[in-house]
Design a protein around this motif. Structure first.
Motif, PDB file in Angstrom:
ATOM      1  N   GLU A   9       0.822  -1.210   0.000  1.00  0.00           N
ATOM      2  CA  GLU A   9       0.000   0.000   0.000  1.00  0.00           C
ATOM      3  C   GLU A   9       0.858   1.263   0.000  1.00  0.00           C
ATOM      4  OE1 GLU A   9      -0.343  -2.600   2.021  1.00  0.00           O
ATOM      5  OE2 GLU A   9      -2.465  -3.079   2.357  1.00  0.00           O
ATOM      6  N   GLY A  10       1.949   1.231   0.770  1.00  0.00           N
ATOM      7  CA  GLY A  10       2.859   2.369   0.814  1.00  0.00           C
ATOM      8  C   GLY A  10       3.530   2.609  -0.520  1.00  0.00           C
ATOM      9  N   ALA A  11       3.899   1.520  -1.199  1.00  0.00           N
ATOM     10  CA  ALA A  11       4.525   1.654  -2.517  1.00  0.00           C
ATOM     11  C   ALA A  11       3.572   2.302  -3.507  1.00  0.00           C
ATOM     12  CB  ALA A  11       4.972   0.289  -3.030  1.00  0.00           C
ATOM     13  N   VAL A  12       2.333   1.860  -3.520  1.00  0.00           N
ATOM     14  CA  VAL A  12       1.346   2.446  -4.433  1.00  0.00           C
ATOM     15  C   VAL A  12       1.155   3.924  -4.112  1.00  0.00           C
ATOM     16  CG1 VAL A  12      -1.075   2.417  -5.166  1.00  0.00           C
ATOM     17  CG2 VAL A  12       0.190   0.260  -4.914  1.00  0.00           C
ATOM     18  N   ALA A  13       0.973   4.250  -2.848  1.00  0.00           N
ATOM     19  CA  ALA A  13       0.783   5.652  -2.460  1.00  0.00           C
ATOM     20  C   ALA A  13       1.998   6.496  -2.820  1.00  0.00           C
ATOM     21  CB  ALA A  13       0.495   5.746  -0.959  1.00  0.00           C
ATOM     22  N   ALA A  14       3.195   5.978  -2.584  1.00  0.00           N
ATOM     23  CA  ALA A  14       4.417   6.729  -2.882  1.00  0.00           C
ATOM     24  C   ALA A  14       4.570   6.954  -4.383  1.00  0.00           C
ATOM     25  CB  ALA A  14       5.635   5.986  -2.332  1.00  0.00           C
ATOM     26  N   VAL A  15       4.356   5.923  -5.183  1.00  0.00           N
ATOM     27  CA  VAL A  15       4.528   6.050  -6.630  1.00  0.00           C
ATOM     28  C   VAL A  15       3.481   6.986  -7.223  1.00  0.00           C
ATOM     29  CG1 VAL A  15       4.493   4.810  -8.839  1.00  0.00           C
ATOM     30  CG2 VAL A  15       5.711   3.847  -6.870  1.00  0.00           C
ATOM     31  N   VAL A  16       2.238   6.851  -6.808  1.00  0.00           N
ATOM     32  CA  VAL A  16       1.184   7.740  -7.317  1.00  0.00           C
ATOM     33  C   VAL A  16       1.501   9.188  -6.956  1.00  0.00           C
ATOM     34  CG1 VAL A  16      -1.263   8.377  -7.058  1.00  0.00           C
ATOM     35  CG2 VAL A  16      -0.617   5.979  -7.390  1.00  0.00           C
ATOM     36  N   THR A  17       1.898   9.426  -5.719  1.00  0.00           N
ATOM     37  CA  THR A  17       2.178  10.786  -5.259  1.00  0.00           C
ATOM     38  C   THR A  17       3.413  11.352  -5.956  1.00  0.00           C
ATOM     39  OG1 THR A  17       1.163  10.252  -3.135  1.00  0.00           O
ATOM     40  CG2 THR A  17       2.566  12.210  -3.204  1.00  0.00           C
ATOM     41  N   ALA A  18       4.465  10.561  -6.069  1.00  0.00           N
ATOM     42  CA  ALA A  18       5.681  11.018  -6.751  1.00  0.00           C
ATOM     43  C   ALA A  18       5.403  11.289  -8.228  1.00  0.00           C
ATOM     44  CB  ALA A  18       6.796   9.990  -6.597  1.00  0.00           C
ATOM     45  N   SER A  19       4.584  10.451  -8.846  1.00  0.00           N
ATOM     46  CA  SER A  19       4.263  10.625 -10.261  1.00  0.00           C
ATOM     47  C   SER A  19       3.478  11.900 -10.521  1.00  0.00           C
ATOM     48  CB  SER A  19       3.479   9.416 -10.781  1.00  0.00           C
ATOM     49  OG  SER A  19       4.276   8.251 -10.707  1.00  0.00           O
ATOM     50  N   ALA A  27       2.337  10.492   2.206  1.00  0.00           N
ATOM     51  CA  ALA A  27       1.353   9.639   1.521  1.00  0.00           C
ATOM     52  C   ALA A  27       1.605   8.168   1.827  1.00  0.00           C
ATOM     53  CB  ALA A  27       1.396   9.889   0.020  1.00  0.00           C
ATOM     54  N   ALA A  28       2.874   7.771   1.810  1.00  0.00           N
ATOM     55  CA  ALA A  28       3.193   6.375   2.102  1.00  0.00           C
ATOM     56  C   ALA A  28       2.841   6.026   3.542  1.00  0.00           C
ATOM     57  CB  ALA A  28       4.674   6.113   1.832  1.00  0.00           C
ATOM     58  N   ALA A  29       3.175   6.905   4.483  1.00  0.00           N
ATOM     59  CA  ALA A  29       2.871   6.656   5.893  1.00  0.00           C
ATOM     60  C   ALA A  29       1.372   6.596   6.139  1.00  0.00           C
ATOM     61  CB  ALA A  29       3.513   7.731   6.766  1.00  0.00           C
ATOM     62  N   GLU A  30       0.617   7.401   5.405  1.00  0.00           N
ATOM     63  CA  GLU A  30      -0.842   7.415   5.555  1.00  0.00           C
ATOM     64  C   GLU A  30      -1.454   6.067   5.196  1.00  0.00           C
ATOM     65  OE1 GLU A  30      -4.549   9.702   3.487  1.00  0.00           O
ATOM     66  OE2 GLU A  30      -2.778  10.910   3.961  1.00  0.00           O
ATOM     67  N   ALA A  31      -0.733   5.266   4.408  1.00  0.00           N
ATOM     68  CA  ALA A  31      -1.247   3.964   4.010  1.00  0.00           C
ATOM     69  C   ALA A  31      -1.472   3.053   5.220  1.00  0.00           C
ATOM     70  CB  ALA A  31      -0.293   3.304   3.011  1.00  0.00           C
ATOM     71  N   TYR A  32      -0.832   3.339   6.363  1.00  0.00           N
ATOM     72  CA  TYR A  32      -1.104   2.562   7.574  1.00  0.00           C
ATOM     73  C   TYR A  32      -2.563   2.678   8.006  1.00  0.00           C
ATOM     74  CZ  TYR A  32       3.618   1.167   8.957  1.00  0.00           C
ATOM     75  OH  TYR A  32       4.849   0.574   9.026  1.00  0.00           O
ATOM     76  N   SER A  33      -3.214   3.758   7.643  1.00  0.00           N
ATOM     77  CA  SER A  33      -4.595   3.979   8.092  1.00  0.00           C
ATOM     78  C   SER A  33      -5.638   3.421   7.130  1.00  0.00           C
ATOM     79  CB  SER A  33      -4.837   5.471   8.329  1.00  0.00           C
ATOM     80  OG  SER A  33      -4.790   6.173   7.100  1.00  0.00           O
TER      81      SER A  33
END
Length: 146
Positions: free
Chosen positions: A115-125, A136-142
């Motif tokens: 989930e963190g990888a998806v959030a990080a890649v989407v946000t970085a892109s 964004a990646a840390a937020e994936a914990y929630s």
């Protein structure tokens, strides 16, 4: 070219945060990279590189593969590293402590791997800076699944 040498990115990635996905398995790292870049949508995708397994193809982590992946995705905006399990975290922390093994502005993200990888890649892109990618990646914990 093996999965560890691949960088999942499209042209026009200058200035985007790079993402390194460290897993004990080359197949897992490459699959998560493929999933995250696929879910990032069309257009420019941030550079993403898997760093999975050991140099001889076994299970484990390799500081050499991690360093090479970080160098491959570095576009000058920082590098975000996500890991799967404990010893991968220790390997990345050791590289960061050495100070010259990873590009400047490389950070270990505290986030769930997929989930963190998806959030990080989407946000970085989307062109976000390293702080936004980290958040964004840390937020994936929630993320709730119920």
């Amino acid at each position: 070219m093996d999965a560890n040498a691949s960088t999942y990115a499209q042209d026009g990635t200058a200035g985007l945060v790079g993402i390194v996905l460290v897993s004990h398995s080359a197949a897992v790292a490459a699959s998560v990279a493929e999933l995250a870049t696929g879910l990032a949508g069309g257009g420019t995708t941030a550079p993403v590189a898997p760093a999975g397994g050991t140099a001889d193809g076994g299970l484990g982590t390799s500081s050499e593969l991690i360093s090479a992946a970080a160098a491959a995705v570095d576009r000058g905006a920082g590098v975000a590293v996500l890991t799967d399990l404990g010893s991968a975290v220790l390997t990345v922390k050791a590289l960061l402590a050495e100070g010259d093994e990873l590009p400047a502005d490389t950070f270990l993200l505290d986030a769930p791997f997929v989930e963190g990888a998806v959030a990080a890649v989407v946000t970085a892109s989307a062109g976000a800076d390293l702080d936004a990618v980290r958040a964004a990646a840390a937020e994936a914990y929630s993320y709730r699944k119920e």
